[in-house]
Enzyme design. Sequence first.
Site, PDB file in Angstrom:
ATOM      1  CB  CYS B 413       0.622  -3.767   6.328  1.00 14.91           C
ATOM      2  SG  CYS B 413       0.206  -5.396   6.930  1.00 14.91           S
ATOM      3  CG  HIS B 457      -3.046  -3.110   8.957  1.00 13.81           C
ATOM      4  ND1 HIS B 457      -2.451  -3.156   7.722  1.00 13.81           N
ATOM      5  CD2 HIS B 457      -3.163  -1.782   9.268  1.00 13.81           C
ATOM      6  CE1 HIS B 457      -2.212  -1.932   7.315  1.00 13.81           C
ATOM      7  NE2 HIS B 457      -2.629  -1.071   8.236  1.00 13.81           N
ATOM      8  CG  ASP B 473      -1.965   2.260   8.387  1.00 14.17           C
ATOM      9  OD1 ASP B 473      -0.937   1.735   7.917  1.00 14.17           O
ATOM     10  OD2 ASP B 473      -3.082   1.696   8.399  1.00 14.17           O
TER      11      ASP B 473
END
Lengths: 333, 656
Positions: B413, B457, B473
Amino acid sequence: MEDPLEVRRAHRVIDALLHRHPKVANWAYGFTPPEHGTVVLVHRRVYILPNRLGWMFGATLMLLLVGSINYALSLGFALTFLLAGMGLAGMVHTARNLARIAVSVGRAEPVFAGESAQFRLYLDGRAGHDRPAILARHVASGAQLVVDVPGNGIAEVVLAVPAARRGWLPLGRVMLETHFPLGLFRAWSFVEPDARCLVYPRPERSALPPQSAEAEAGGVRSPTPGNDDFAGLRGYQPADSPRHVAWKAVARSDELLTKQFTGEASAELWLDWQLLPLGLGPEQRLSRLAGWVLAAERRGVRYGLRLPGVELPPGRGDAHCNAALQALALHQP
Amino acid sequence: MSAAVPHPLSPGSRAVGARDLAWLTGSLVLVAAPHALRAPWWLMLLTLCLLGWRFWFALNRAPLPSRWLVLGVAAVAMLGVWMEYRTLFGRGPGIVLLVLFAGLKLLETRTHRDAAVAAFLGYFLIITNLLYTQSIPTAALMCVALFTLTATLVGLSAPQRGQRANLRTAALLLAHAAPAALVLFLLFPRVQGPLWGLPQDAYAGMTGLSDSMAPGNLSSLAQSDAIAFRAEFAGQAPPHAQRYWRGPVLWDFDGRTWTIMPAAFTTFAPPQGGTRYSYDIVLEPHNRPWLFALESAASLPDRSRMTLDGQLFATAPVRARLRYQASSAVDPAPGAGEDTRLLWRARRLPPDSNPRAAALAAEWRAASSNDAEILMRAIAFLREGRYTYTLEPALLGAHPVDDFLFASREGFCEHFSSAFVFLMRAAGVPARVVTGYQGGDLNSVDSIITVRQSDAHAWAEGFRAARGWVRVDPTAAALPGRVDVGLARAVPRRESLPLMRRPSLEWLRGARDRWEALAHVWNVWVLGYNPERQRDLMSLVGMRDADWRALTATLFSVLGLMTLALLAWSLGRLVRPDPVQRAWRAFCRKLAARGVARAPYEGPRDYASRAARALPASRLAILRIGVQYIRLRYGAHPSRPGVVKLRRMVRGLRLA
């Protein structure tokens, strides 16, 4: 308070203080000496203080507490407090190990001066739990012994107290002490039971004096019992020496019989204070007389004892010997 | 006074026996065992050798080594510790040295006192274990060690007694200690530590997000199963895909690493609209001041502030487990505008970095009419790029964004968010990276959401004039499964996920859920007991605003009562004189007051008849008491009415 020297130094200061004020001493110790019969160590008489290890344990606790606060350790607090609680419980347990013990004394057999009087103390636990590692210490002489008192049982302590002088030797003060179960506290208590031991004069080895003039001059040889020739059997009397019991005859019949002897040596012997050389001091005289009593008893002669103010008619056997020695022990010149 | 007689109970003079030595050694091994996982192996081996050596001396009854030899071993070991840690101070080396000293102390343990001091050292070593972890298993192990150490102390003071009885005594002591310990734990006035500066490494080993992000940071964090925090929702929890727990916001990029900007605080303005959730969070210590809350925080937890970029800050680094209340609004109404300096900062990029990505962004800028369109293009680019999500991405070169986007095409991520924000900034759209946690497991036992480091994350926020900061995201955009089902499904099967994250171990996770529910209770009620909880408890029992004086007073009164109870117990177990004997003693006292004291040798019959002769007025009563006493004392079946009768007769005895 661990170091024996340290204990003694502290005791000496306190003893000096208490000696001057007997009432304060009786209050502090919780009793008025001497104590008759069985002495129960009530809580009031049991003292308790942390010993050196106890203080070190306390310091450890402080360290743990500071560490717990500093690092905000919840379980550290729990550990510290559990140990603190254990110290508290340990204190109660240590006092419990000593409290309510019943102390009684047994008979102390007479000894000669210079020997050790064997005082017997009986520690009765009077509780379902055992009481391990209890120290009994004779304060004056330092004689000591560690015993475990079993649950619902009695432990015997024999204190060997040196007997220096003839006469009655009182037991004096005895300290009972314990550090069980954690070793962090020292609990102690004093007892002064009403026990005493008879101390005979120190016997001096020397030749027996010549037989008394009266016996020789008497001329008439009545068959006085002696040690040399067997003369027959007679019924047993409690004063007879076990050595003269006719054990073979006892085996045949159920009756106790004593062998009788006659002999030359059966002449009477007088052990007389007045016959001793003038240069001897009173204690030396008593020592020599004690030696003579023992020698005469060994020889088996009948002997009498004359002291200023005391006269023991001639006789023989253990009871007579003890009576003679007691007269010597308690003689007041 | 006689010559010096050694005191037979003195710990300083009594030699320690083989049995007690064995117990002491065993306890120390138990206490030091957890350190073996952390300390250098050679040191543990050395300590074990020292213990074994001491035992060899005990078995062979050989004299212990000289002090110089012991000091020599100590010096060598300290040198070794210095070589290992380059210092002798601090938590790690300090504890290692303590373990070593315990072994050395045993080597010069001759007397009861030495052994007891070594046992105290053992107590201290227990707390050093708690510095690392206060979990339930550690607590259980330390309880065992505490018991054996106490049994050792008991054994030392009663060497002749059987060890079984000593163990019983130790258990009894600890049982008696427990109530006092509980009272002390609850009532001892708590102070919030630390009292002074802690060593540099005191909080080493606390994991968590950091204030910067470079390729590889998060993916290594994501392999840790450690718990970051737990959240207990008052009602229904939001779905997995909406659980974005906001952490540090990263503004500044140097071409490789993203960093936060210095914290600047703002007055808190709660967001409007959206779905409200309120919940409690128990945050594990991570040695950073930031607190986590769902986006967007709708209230400030106690003693916290909010930064300009919407992050919650505690007043001090979180170094102990912290419990706080929070509430959040998911999908709130659009926010207000933003300071122009901040927007400028959110567009800044280092010159000449990642030229290909910058060129691509410039292309988008030219082809788009507004910021929203650029955003859509970027998302589409990532989705269609067939990127791979992996915990073990390839190493990247001097231009990491270029390498990721156009060469390796695989990443975690952090790569996605970093690349996305770079593209936005290069196209002139203000954007920033937000790190935090996403998702979290719902525990089926206590319905608490557990968020682990593996849920770490990174996502992005872009600024749009009409709507303010908007969450994007990029990872979810590229790999839609990631935020819906979590890490496990998103990462290819062959890669090394944390054990518990593997889908095949579902049954194991059920057991873990139960265990973690228990651990949560432990954390909240045992480990989380702090000054605030203490205040709460005191107000529960009616003591409002209890200060330390009130606490101390309560503590000492309760402790005093407990000691009295313990004393009563120690007395109650002892034999009391029976009623017959007590009545007889009362009788003797009455007669003694009239001048007829019983002589120690006198039996009841003789005494009674002598007293009857001396006090003819009460002759009959005295004789009857004597007869009754003899019947009860020496008779075959002393009856209860008989005892009552004797007592009444003695009480009724009137001596003229």
